[in-house]
Design a protein around this motif. Sequence first.
Motif, short mmCIF file in Angstrom:
data_model
loop_
_atom_site.label_atom_id
_atom_site.label_comp_id
_atom_site.label_asym_id
_atom_site.label_seq_id
_atom_site.Cartn_x
_atom_site.Cartn_y
_atom_site.Cartn_z
N TYR A 1 6.61 -6.92 5.83
CA TYR A 1 5.72 -5.98 6.52
C TYR A 1 4.74 -6.70 7.42
N ASP A 2 4.95 -6.65 8.70
CA ASP A 2 4.00 -7.12 9.70
C ASP A 2 4.40 -6.42 11.00
N PRO A 3 3.77 -5.27 11.28
CA PRO A 3 4.22 -4.46 12.42
C PRO A 3 4.35 -5.28 13.70
N GLY A 4 3.37 -6.14 13.98
CA GLY A 4 3.40 -6.91 15.22
C GLY A 4 4.64 -7.78 15.29
N GLU B 1 -1.69 -0.01 -6.51
CA GLU B 1 -1.00 -0.45 -5.30
C GLU B 1 -1.46 -1.85 -4.91
N ASN B 2 -0.76 -2.40 -3.93
CA ASN B 2 -1.14 -3.71 -3.39
C ASN B 2 -1.25 -4.80 -4.44
N SER C 1 8.04 -1.54 8.39
CA SER C 1 7.17 -0.73 9.26
C SER C 1 7.99 -0.08 10.37
N PRO C 2 7.48 1.02 10.95
CA PRO C 2 8.23 1.69 12.00
C PRO C 2 8.12 1.01 13.36
N ASN D 1 10.97 -13.12 8.32
CA ASN D 1 10.24 -13.80 7.25
C ASN D 1 9.05 -13.02 6.74
N PRO E 1 0.84 -1.19 0.00
CA PRO E 1 0.00 0.00 0.00
C PRO E 1 0.88 1.24 0.00
N VAL E 2 0.41 2.34 -0.63
CA VAL E 2 1.23 3.56 -0.60
C VAL E 2 1.36 4.06 0.83
N GLY E 3 0.49 3.57 1.69
CA GLY E 3 0.55 3.99 3.10
C GLY E 3 1.45 3.12 3.96
N ASP E 4 2.35 2.35 3.35
CA ASP E 4 3.18 1.48 4.20
C ASP E 4 4.30 2.23 4.89
N LEU E 5 4.47 3.49 4.53
CA LEU E 5 5.48 4.35 5.13
C LEU E 5 6.89 3.88 4.86
#
Lengths: 308, 358
Positions: B192-195, B67-68, B218-219, B189, B36-40
């Motif tokens: 992108y998975d913030p958790g 996107e996506n 992700s941040p 692995n 997503p363009v919102g993935d930062l």
Amino acid sequence: MDMDLITNILFAAVRTGTPLLLVAIGELICERAGVLNLGQEGMMLMGAVLGFIAALTTGSIVTGFVVAALAGVLMSLLFGFLALTLSTNQYATGLALAIFGGGLSAFIGQPFVGKPVDGLHAIVIPYLSDIPLIGKALFAQDGMVYLSFILVPALAWMLKNSRPGLIIRAAGESPDSLHALGHRVMMVRYLAVMFGGAMAGLAGGYLSLAYTPMWNEGMTAGRGWIALALVVFAGWQLGRLMLGAYLFGLASILHLVFQGLGFDISPSLLAMMPYVATILVLVVLSRSRDNPALQAPAAIGKPWRPVH
Amino acid sequence: MKLKLKQLLAGLGLMTCAVMAQAEEPLKVGFVYVGPVGDLGWSYEHDQGRQEMEKYFNGKVKTTYVENVPEGADAERVITQLAKDGNKVIFTTSFGFMNATYKVAKKFPNVIFEHATGYKRLPNMGTYVLRTYEGRYVSGVAAGMLTKSNTIGYIGAFPIPEVIRDIDAVYMGAKSVNPNVKLKIVWANTWYDPGKEADAANALMDQGVDVLIQHTDSPAPLIAAEKRGGVRAIGQASDMSKFAPNAHVYSVRDHWAPYYIKVVQSVMDGTYKPQDYWGGFHEDVLQLASINDNLPADVKQAINDTYAKIKSGELKPFTGPIKDNTGKEVVAAGHALTDEELAQVNWYVEGIDDKIPQ
């Protein structure tokens, strides 16, 4: 491995398991009432985004969680209207809800991506949190973890021993009988669906307000789907569900910790561990095939209309 | 006959109109993003590059993005659609789009395709990649100076050459300022998975890591570092300073705009040639964003100096002699790895106490 590390691993396992547990509790009650809602992921994302926006604009984390739960309820009502009132196919409706929630949350959340919020703080219980190994895991968590500690036994007791619990189970096993006895099956199922929505919303809020306090689209990363599987593997029992969620959490953490410790195991193999370990343990536990308590509710997923 | 002439004139007029309209019509440029363009992070910065490029051409270019897009059959469909819609240049911005881009490029020889991070090229298909290892080397220097426990943590995504190369660069940078430094590597692995990224950060910090470097998008690791306190973290792909006002060292920012402008300009001028483009500090496609004011002066100085040396070409991180961590010489003394060789780095440098997952 020293004591401190094990203490931290257990702490992290409970934390990692909590969002799964929260959403799975809701889905379990929903399924026990005979409704299968596959839209957990969508409800979680809506809870995550709206809870985040509320907390950011009001500055109150509690408000954030209330809004997150409400967002989940709203989404679940949409599902309820379609799947219960209009008797659409529950599987298809749930899938649609998951996709819809993902898209809508991304759309709503666009202006809020990258805004930092001060996350939920831990409530450290004095003395108890100093117990070696398990103290930190059980008594140095945040309010949502404690809520799940309370909800699991309370709901398990309710399902087993109380009249409302019996009615919920009847709605899932034999809605016709419940109807014949003069109870309102629709209302019971609606309430169960709404409870499921509230819990999914809270789970989403937990991710965006406590676990990784931020909003980013798709941030639930499939946890709603894992929770759905957990409910099945737990044999629709709350105690086992809790065990399953923490096991999953523990295995996810060990996957990362082992690598840091330099164990010579392929990380891809380790990454499978949460799934394999959880399924293995829960399957072994439910081997007693003749135990009727571990079967799926008889009327799950079937639309029900009152016969006039 | 008269009628015919009239018709002819009318036809000519119409044609002129059409030609003029075509001349004024902006060049259409399409972008395909994996996230997503919102993935930062990764996709976000590609989109920033797209916007900056469109602005630069001031109406002469019209961009579209999708996107996506999953890496697979879907990608081919999306890229074909963009080509059919009249896009003259199409940027596909993930390694996994390589085969799809290649196939579609063969079908549309009059459309220019540019694929990020890949290696397949055609007369109408080029590739481009960032010298992220330049940023990593600086990060290694900063981390090596900042760490008190002498343990730096690296959150990897997948063990592909790009990531392995960056890990090597971090370690070489750190080692150049701190001979006792250790590097702990955890593979999440996932991109992108913030958790999960937060879990990985916490697992590393539990094991004594006090400077975190991440290859995931992700941040979340920065937030975890900020919460823990006493830990430093370096932002990835975009400026992540606001997530960790105290812990943030700086972010290595992908800045694609100069490259996008260059390619589109060359297409407009008719001078486009497909190439295997590598850009870094020197081309300004890689930047250090928001260097934290709270850093010790000597660390700031070292960050700026190392940056300047790499930018000027004085310092090339992969210059021999380099041994891998089994003791084998992988880069001969005096030799600096070529781009082709860089693309195939599949060894850890001497001193990294770990094995590349197979």
